[in-house]
Design a protein around this motif. Structure first.
Motif, PDB file in Angstrom:
ATOM      1  N   GLY A  51      41.991  37.196  33.137  1.00 45.40           N
ATOM      2  CA  GLY A  51      41.913  38.964  32.210  1.00 45.40           C
ATOM      3  C   GLY A  51      40.431  39.314  31.576  1.00 45.40           C
ATOM      4  N   ASP A  89      41.298  48.026  35.293  1.00 45.79           N
ATOM      5  CA  ASP A  89      42.115  48.541  34.422  1.00 45.79           C
ATOM      6  C   ASP A  89      42.131  46.156  32.875  1.00 45.79           C
ATOM      7  OD1 ASP A  89      41.071  50.888  33.716  1.00 45.79           O
ATOM      8  OD2 ASP A  89      43.808  50.877  33.109  1.00 45.79           O
ATOM      9  N   GLY A  90      43.322  46.117  33.664  1.00 42.84           N
ATOM     10  CA  GLY A  90      43.786  44.011  33.219  1.00 42.84           C
ATOM     11  C   GLY A  90      43.102  42.953  33.688  1.00 42.84           C
ATOM     12  N   SER A  91      41.883  43.426  34.711  1.00 42.83           N
ATOM     13  CA  SER A  91      41.219  42.072  34.920  1.00 42.83           C
ATOM     14  C   SER A  91      39.903  42.015  34.295  1.00 42.83           C
ATOM     15  CB  SER A  91      41.843  42.072  36.287  1.00 42.83           C
ATOM     16  OG  SER A  91      41.035  42.756  36.972  1.00 42.83           O
ATOM     17  N   THR A 135      51.397  47.488  36.406  1.00 44.98           N
ATOM     18  CA  THR A 135      50.401  47.951  35.703  1.00 44.98           C
ATOM     19  C   THR A 135      49.240  47.036  35.185  1.00 44.98           C
ATOM     20  OG1 THR A 135      52.093  46.974  33.624  1.00 44.98           O
ATOM     21  CG2 THR A 135      52.007  49.018  35.044  1.00 44.98           C
ATOM     22  N   ALA A 136      48.566  47.753  34.115  1.00 43.30           N
ATOM     23  CA  ALA A 136      47.275  46.638  33.368  1.00 43.30           C
ATOM     24  C   ALA A 136      48.104  45.186  32.317  1.00 43.30           C
ATOM     25  CB  ALA A 136      46.500  47.568  32.663  1.00 43.30           C
ATOM     26  N   GLN A 137      49.455  45.787  32.397  1.00 40.75           N
ATOM     27  CA  GLN A 137      49.634  44.840  31.410  1.00 40.75           C
ATOM     28  C   GLN A 137      50.419  43.827  32.896  1.00 40.75           C
ATOM     29  OE1 GLN A 137      50.255  47.863  30.445  1.00 40.75           O
ATOM     30  NE2 GLN A 137      48.672  47.453  29.818  1.00 40.75           N
ATOM     31  N   THR A 138      50.788  43.542  33.127  1.00 36.67           N
ATOM     32  CA  THR A 138      51.552  42.954  34.486  1.00 36.67           C
ATOM     33  C   THR A 138      51.089  42.758  36.032  1.00 36.67           C
ATOM     34  OG1 THR A 138      52.399  45.335  36.285  1.00 36.67           O
ATOM     35  CG2 THR A 138      53.974  44.538  33.670  1.00 36.67           C
ATOM     36  N   TYR A 139      49.928  43.052  36.098  1.00 34.01           N
ATOM     37  CA  TYR A 139      49.445  42.401  37.471  1.00 34.01           C
ATOM     38  C   TYR A 139      49.207  41.305  37.830  1.00 34.01           C
ATOM     39  CZ  TYR A 139      44.581  40.820  35.867  1.00 34.01           C
ATOM     40  OH  TYR A 139      44.165  39.619  34.686  1.00 34.01           O
TER      41      TYR A 139
END
Length: 100
Positions: free
Chosen positions: A100, A42-44, A5-9
């Motif tokens: 990020g 989305d995360g990076s 996910t965007a939070q865990t990538y």
């Protein structure tokens, strides 16, 4: 395996020589492949350019300011990775992804 996910990538990224492996499940469908790329972007903070689909692969150029990389998904070799392109080197790409 945990979903990317965007939070865990960041937990899924592993630097190896001149590529960054994305240690996630191989997407089972084109929709899942796009969702994986969306979560990574989305995360990076990367932006996707036009994707390129093949019979057993998916590639998309990712851009963030002057940093460019190619995200590759290969179903035959069951691998997902990022490789720097142009003037971007692996260390700069790694640092950008971690920040990020």
């Amino acid at each position: 395996m945990q979903q990317l996910t965007a939070q865990t990538y960041r937990a899924f990224l592993h630097k190896q020589d001149d590529i960054i492996l994305v240690n996630a499940d191989i997407p089972a469908t084109p929709l899942k492949a796009r969702q994986l790329v969306d979560a990574l972007c989305d995360g990076s903070g990367f932006t996707q350019l036009a994707p390129d689909w093949g019979a057993d692969r998916y590639q998309v150029m990712l851009v963030k300011q002057d940093i460019r990389c190619l995200l590759c998904i290969e179903w035959l070799c069951e691998a997902v990775w990022l490789e720097p392109t142009g003037t971007t080197d692996i260390h700069r790409l790694w640092h950008t992804l971690q920040a990020g």
